[in-house]
Scaffold this motif. Structure first.
Motif, mmCIF file in Angstrom:
data_model
loop_
_atom_site.group_PDB
_atom_site.id
_atom_site.type_symbol
_atom_site.label_atom_id
_atom_site.label_comp_id
_atom_site.label_asym_id
_atom_site.label_seq_id
_atom_site.Cartn_x
_atom_site.Cartn_y
_atom_site.Cartn_z
ATOM 1 N N ASP A 1 4.926 -5.440 2.904
ATOM 2 C CA ASP A 1 3.711 -5.799 3.621
ATOM 3 C C ASP A 1 3.856 -7.249 4.075
ATOM 4 O O ASP A 1 3.942 -8.151 3.254
ATOM 5 N N GLU A 2 3.890 -7.473 5.379
ATOM 6 C CA GLU A 2 4.132 -8.823 5.902
ATOM 7 C C GLU A 2 3.085 -9.833 5.456
ATOM 8 O O GLU A 2 3.341 -11.022 5.403
ATOM 9 N N LEU B 1 4.298 -3.427 -6.174
ATOM 10 C CA LEU B 1 5.588 -3.000 -5.634
ATOM 11 C C LEU B 1 5.720 -3.389 -4.165
ATOM 12 O O LEU B 1 6.768 -3.863 -3.732
ATOM 13 N N LYS B 2 4.654 -3.207 -3.398
ATOM 14 C CA LYS B 2 4.693 -3.578 -1.977
ATOM 15 C C LYS B 2 4.979 -5.070 -1.813
ATOM 16 O O LYS B 2 5.763 -5.471 -0.962
ATOM 17 N N ALA B 3 4.343 -5.888 -2.638
ATOM 18 C CA ALA B 3 4.541 -7.346 -2.551
ATOM 19 C C ALA B 3 5.939 -7.735 -2.999
ATOM 20 O O ALA B 3 6.606 -8.545 -2.360
ATOM 21 N N ALA B 4 6.408 -7.141 -4.096
ATOM 22 C CA ALA B 4 7.728 -7.475 -4.630
ATOM 23 C C ALA B 4 8.851 -7.007 -3.708
ATOM 24 O O ALA B 4 9.882 -7.662 -3.599
ATOM 25 N N LYS C 1 2.057 6.204 -8.797
ATOM 26 C CA LYS C 1 2.005 6.149 -7.335
ATOM 27 C C LYS C 1 2.534 4.796 -6.842
ATOM 28 O O LYS C 1 1.777 3.934 -6.418
ATOM 29 N N PRO C 2 3.851 4.608 -6.886
ATOM 30 C CA PRO C 2 4.404 3.308 -6.505
ATOM 31 C C PRO C 2 4.119 2.925 -5.055
ATOM 32 O O PRO C 2 3.921 1.756 -4.751
ATOM 33 N N ARG C 3 4.061 3.901 -4.150
ATOM 34 C CA ARG C 3 3.818 3.583 -2.737
ATOM 35 C C ARG C 3 2.412 3.046 -2.498
ATOM 36 O O ARG C 3 2.162 2.425 -1.480
#
Length: 160
Positions: free
Chosen positions: A111-112, A104-107, A97-99
């Motif tokens: 995500d601000e 993954l979000k940080a890389a 679940k990459p999302r």
């Protein structure tokens, strides 16, 4: 109304009309650039090898701050097991679940509040390339499996 005020108002009105007449480059919402780093579609003939393909990416950009010795935010990114364990914000990867995976979000800078590596970091780490983020995503999609078979302990060096 004095002449100076009258001329100023006319000038402002003329400028406003001129600005409104300029064509604006409007794009449909689906054509706007996505925030963050684009995630490249990676073609891969088999399972992603953590030690040979993912670990070098992490060594170049993440491990200076996220290792056993210096685990910022309690996060260690040296092995798939430590990545799955996560840090202060919980598991950094949700297998398949990459999302939902913070790593993954940080890389990918999705995500601000969680952008890695930070722009002004002290170890000169740089943002991942779209292909690297794509490979990371594929590894997560495949279950975030793997192992590190190093026979000698990793010797960390201070980054400039």
């Amino acid at each position: 109304m004095n002449r100076r005020s009258f001329v100023s108002r006319q000038l402002v009105a003329a400028l406003g009309i001129a600005l409104l007449s300029l064509p604006l480059p409007l794009q449909p919402a689906d054509k706007l650039p996505a925030k963050g780093i684009a995630i490249a579609k990676v073609k891969h003939s088999g399972p992603v090898d953590f030690e040979k393909e993912i670990l070098p990416i992490l060594k170049n950009n993440c491990l200076a701050c996220h290792n056993q010795t210096k685990a910022k935010a309690g996060l260690v990114l040296e092995t798939p097991q430590s990545i799955l364990k996560g840090g202060d914000n919980g598991p950094s990867v949700v297998p398949k679940k990459p999302r939902e995976s913070l790593l993954l979000k940080a890389a990918a800078h999705q995500d601000e509040e969680l952008i890695m590596p930070p722009r002004d970091n002290k170890v000169a780490a740089v943002a991942l390339k779209p292909e690297e983020v794509g490979l990371l995503q594929l590894w997560i999609e495949q279950g975030a499996k793997g192992q590190v078979r190093a026979t000698v302990p990793i010797s960390w060096q201070t980054m400039p």
